[in-house]
Design a protein around this motif. Structure first.
Motif, PDB file in Angstrom:
ATOM      1  N   ARG A   1      22.056  80.611  41.542  1.00 44.14           N
ATOM      2  CA  ARG A   1      22.858  81.825  41.656  1.00 44.14           C
ATOM      3  C   ARG A   1      23.658  81.827  42.957  1.00 44.14           C
ATOM      4  NH1 ARG A   1      23.134  86.229  38.890  1.00 44.14           N
ATOM      5  NH2 ARG A   1      21.281  85.724  37.655  1.00 44.14           N
ATOM      6  N   LYS A   2      22.990  81.526  44.064  1.00 46.57           N
ATOM      7  CA  LYS A   2      23.684  81.518  45.359  1.00 46.57           C
ATOM      8  C   LYS A   2      24.802  80.475  45.362  1.00 46.57           C
ATOM      9  CE  LYS A   2      21.267  82.172  49.076  1.00 46.57           C
ATOM     10  NZ  LYS A   2      20.360  81.966  50.236  1.00 46.57           N
ATOM     11  N   GLU A   3      24.527  79.340  44.777  1.00 41.35           N
ATOM     12  CA  GLU A   3      25.534  78.277  44.698  1.00 41.35           C
ATOM     13  C   GLU A   3      26.732  78.740  43.868  1.00 41.35           C
ATOM     14  OE1 GLU A   3      25.846  74.006  42.424  1.00 41.35           O
ATOM     15  OE2 GLU A   3      23.940  74.485  43.422  1.00 41.35           O
ATOM     16  N   ALA A   4      26.465  79.437  42.769  1.00 37.49           N
ATOM     17  CA  ALA A   4      27.544  79.927  41.898  1.00 37.49           C
ATOM     18  C   ALA A   4      28.401  80.958  42.619  1.00 37.49           C
ATOM     19  CB  ALA A   4      26.954  80.530  40.621  1.00 37.49           C
ATOM     20  N   VAL A   5      27.757  81.853  43.382  1.00 35.62           N
ATOM     21  CA  VAL A   5      28.492  82.870  44.140  1.00 35.62           C
ATOM     22  C   VAL A   5      29.467  82.195  45.103  1.00 35.62           C
ATOM     23  CG1 VAL A   5      28.287  84.687  45.887  1.00 35.62           C
ATOM     24  CG2 VAL A   5      26.717  84.655  43.936  1.00 35.62           C
ATOM     25  N   GLY A   6      28.963  81.226  45.850  1.00 36.69           N
ATOM     26  CA  GLY A   6      29.814  80.521  46.806  1.00 36.69           C
ATOM     27  C   GLY A   6      30.948  79.780  46.129  1.00 36.69           C
ATOM     28  N   SER A   7      30.655  79.151  44.992  1.00 34.39           N
ATOM     29  CA  SER A   7      31.679  78.379  44.283  1.00 34.39           C
ATOM     30  C   SER A   7      32.792  79.269  43.748  1.00 34.39           C
ATOM     31  CB  SER A   7      31.039  77.608  43.116  1.00 34.39           C
ATOM     32  OG  SER A   7      30.148  76.625  43.589  1.00 34.39           O
TER      33      SER A   7
ATOM     34  N   LYS B   1      26.425  87.660  42.199  1.00 30.04           N
ATOM     35  CA  LYS B   1      25.755  88.163  43.406  1.00 30.04           C
ATOM     36  C   LYS B   1      24.865  89.359  43.088  1.00 30.04           C
ATOM     37  CE  LYS B   1      26.944  89.378  48.202  1.00 30.04           C
ATOM     38  NZ  LYS B   1      28.071  89.632  49.135  1.00 30.04           N
ATOM     39  N   GLN B   2      25.303  90.169  42.116  1.00 28.07           N
ATOM     40  CA  GLN B   2      24.556  91.365  41.738  1.00 28.07           C
ATOM     41  C   GLN B   2      23.500  91.100  40.672  1.00 28.07           C
ATOM     42  OE1 GLN B   2      27.752  94.024  40.667  1.00 28.07           O
ATOM     43  NE2 GLN B   2      28.096  94.677  42.771  1.00 28.07           N
ATOM     44  N   GLY B   3      23.365  89.851  40.264  1.00 26.81           N
ATOM     45  CA  GLY B   3      22.297  89.502  39.331  1.00 26.81           C
ATOM     46  C   GLY B   3      22.698  89.438  37.873  1.00 26.81           C
ATOM     47  N   GLU B   4      23.991  89.485  37.586  1.00 23.50           N
ATOM     48  CA  GLU B   4      24.418  89.390  36.196  1.00 23.50           C
ATOM     49  C   GLU B   4      24.300  87.946  35.709  1.00 23.50           C
ATOM     50  OE1 GLU B   4      28.356  90.950  35.831  1.00 23.50           O
ATOM     51  OE2 GLU B   4      27.842  92.867  36.785  1.00 23.50           O
TER      52      GLU B   4
ATOM     53  N   GLN C   1      37.693  85.029  38.918  1.00 21.97           N
ATOM     54  CA  GLN C   1      36.765  84.260  39.755  1.00 21.97           C
ATOM     55  C   GLN C   1      36.074  85.162  40.773  1.00 21.97           C
ATOM     56  OE1 GLN C   1      39.719  81.495  41.093  1.00 21.97           O
ATOM     57  NE2 GLN C   1      39.288  80.000  39.489  1.00 21.97           N
ATOM     58  N   PHE C   2      36.837  86.084  41.348  1.00 20.43           N
ATOM     59  CA  PHE C   2      36.268  87.023  42.315  1.00 20.43           C
ATOM     60  C   PHE C   2      35.183  87.866  41.662  1.00 20.43           C
ATOM     61  CE2 PHE C   2      36.260  91.308  44.189  1.00 20.43           C
ATOM     62  CZ  PHE C   2      35.984  91.019  45.509  1.00 20.43           C
ATOM     63  N   TRP C   3      35.478  88.396  40.461  1.00 20.48           N
ATOM     64  CA  TRP C   3      34.497  89.266  39.798  1.00 20.48           C
ATOM     65  C   TRP C   3      33.326  88.480  39.219  1.00 20.48           C
ATOM     66  CZ3 TRP C   3      34.140  93.811  41.389  1.00 20.48           C
ATOM     67  CH2 TRP C   3      35.276  94.520  41.804  1.00 20.48           C
ATOM     68  N   MET C   4      33.512  87.210  38.910  1.00 20.01           N
ATOM     69  CA  MET C   4      32.368  86.380  38.536  1.00 20.01           C
ATOM     70  C   MET C   4      31.431  86.241  39.722  1.00 20.01           C
ATOM     71  SD  MET C   4      32.109  85.313  35.386  1.00 20.01           S
ATOM     72  CE  MET C   4      30.951  83.953  35.617  1.00 20.01           C
ATOM     73  N   ALA C   5      31.997  86.028  40.918  1.00 21.81           N
ATOM     74  CA  ALA C   5      31.173  85.915  42.127  1.00 21.81           C
ATOM     75  C   ALA C   5      30.415  87.208  42.389  1.00 21.81           C
ATOM     76  CB  ALA C   5      32.057  85.572  43.325  1.00 21.81           C
ATOM     77  N   ILE C   6      31.109  88.332  42.267  1.00 26.27           N
ATOM     78  CA  ILE C   6      30.467  89.630  42.502  1.00 26.27           C
ATOM     79  C   ILE C   6      29.364  89.858  41.472  1.00 26.27           C
ATOM     80  CG2 ILE C   6      30.806  92.133  42.474  1.00 26.27           C
ATOM     81  CD1 ILE C   6      31.967  90.833  44.956  1.00 26.27           C
ATOM     82  N   GLY C   7      29.647  89.549  40.217  1.00 30.14           N
ATOM     83  CA  GLY C   7      28.645  89.727  39.164  1.00 30.14           C
ATOM     84  C   GLY C   7      27.425  88.858  39.388  1.00 30.14           C
TER      85      GLY C   7
END
Length: 322
Positions: A184-190, A173-176, A165-171
């Motif tokens: 995208r922003k919503e997904a990062v926060g989730s 956030k980096q545009g993956e 989950q952490f690396w999904m957020a990082i990915g």
């Protein structure tokens, strides 16, 4: 030596090894604690004792520590990875599998191996894939590390693995991945929220920053900074201590010089790891200037009690380092 003393020596040795294994199984390992504090030389000495008792996790981390210290795969590091791999340690197999791209390849001094790196990755996959297909979240994450296929990372994250989950957020956030900008922003926060709730201290700090920057929810952000500190995460401890002492004032923490000084002083335990002492030597005197001698004594007592009731400090480095 008499027969009695020989038997006594054997019994003591057996008990020592049994205690070491039991401690490891219950999550206690001095060697791994030192490794997570980036005290590599001290960690190696302790990990060798544990690894020689046959503890797979300590064998793996000893391989990691030796490789990190030398910056490439040495014969000794490979030996301990192989010992862990013989006990079906998937992370050790992956590191052996990646050794074909190690710095030692450039230096032309990679250890001789009876098994090619690709075969180690095949072994890891043969063990992990059946478990992943049955829904094992960690096995899915291991499959991602083996294949670098992001679909496995997402499956692991959806199955509840906090690291995934952490690396999904990082990915994200980096545009993956393929997400609309406002999604995208919503997904990062989730993903950061899910990882934090799953116990990942690095995600806790990231989620606190996300809330501060995007939602202005300081109350919840303060909660996650506090929990990250209680988990022993270095960044959580340094932030929580500083913000309590208003050095600087951020996130709306109520001023508490005693707790702020006490928690910041905990970072002294990381002396020798991660260059933390420069920070401590700068911030602690700044807080002390605002305090009475009585308050400093109270803070010292508070720090002692905190250590008794909280886990050791840690940088929480990735288990599978590059």
């Amino acid at each position: 030596m008499s027969v009695y003393f020989r038997i006594l020596a054997i019994v003591i040795s057996a008990l020592t090894e049994t205690c070491a294994v039991a401690a490891q199984e219950n999550g206690f390992s001095k060697g791994i604690t030192l490794y997570n504090q980036l005290k590599i030389d001290s960690a190696i000495a302790e990990l060798k004792k544990e690894a020689q008792s046959g503890i797979s996790e300590s064998q793996y981390y000893l391989g990691e520590a030796l490789r990190k210290r030398n910056r490439y795969m040495t014969s000794e590091a490979k030996e301990w990875y192989e010992a862990a791999a013989a006990q079906e340690n998937l992370y050790a197999m992956i590191q052996l599998g990646r050794s074909g791209n190690d710095l030692c390849k450039v230096m032309s001094n990679c250890p001789d191996s009876g098994k090619p790196p690709a075969d180690w990755l095949k072994n890891a996959r043969a063990l992990a894939e059946p478990l992943a297909e049955k829904g094992d979240a960690e096995a899915m994450y291991v499959m991602y590390e083996i294949t670098l296929n992001r679909d496995w990372l997402e499956k692991s994250a959806n199955a509840g693995n906090p690291d995934a989950q952490f690396w999904m957020a990082i990915g994200d956030k980096q545009g993956e991945g393929f997400l609309l900008p406002w999604k995208r922003k919503e997904a990062v926060g989730s993903w950061f929220k899910a990882s934090a709730e799953g116990g990942n201290p690095r995600a806790m700090m990231e989620y606190a920053a996300y809330l501060y920057e995007n939602e202005g929810d300081l109350k919840v952000a303060r909660h996650w900074i506090k929990v990250a500190a209680e988990k022993g995460y270095k960044s959580g401890v340094s932030s929580y201590g500083a913000y309590l002492a208003h050095a600087p004032e951020r996130f709306g923490f109520e001023l508490d010089l005693v707790k702020g000084y006490a928690i910041t002083s905990l970072l002294k335990d990381l002396d020798g790891g991660g260059n933390v002492q420069v920070y401590v030597e700068e911030v602690l005197p700044e807080i002390a200037e605002k305090m009475t001698s009585q308050q400093i004594k109270e803070a010292e007592n508070f720090a002692i009690q905190w250590k008794k009731s909280h886990p050791p400090l840690s940088f929480f480095p990735d288990k599978l380092s590059r």
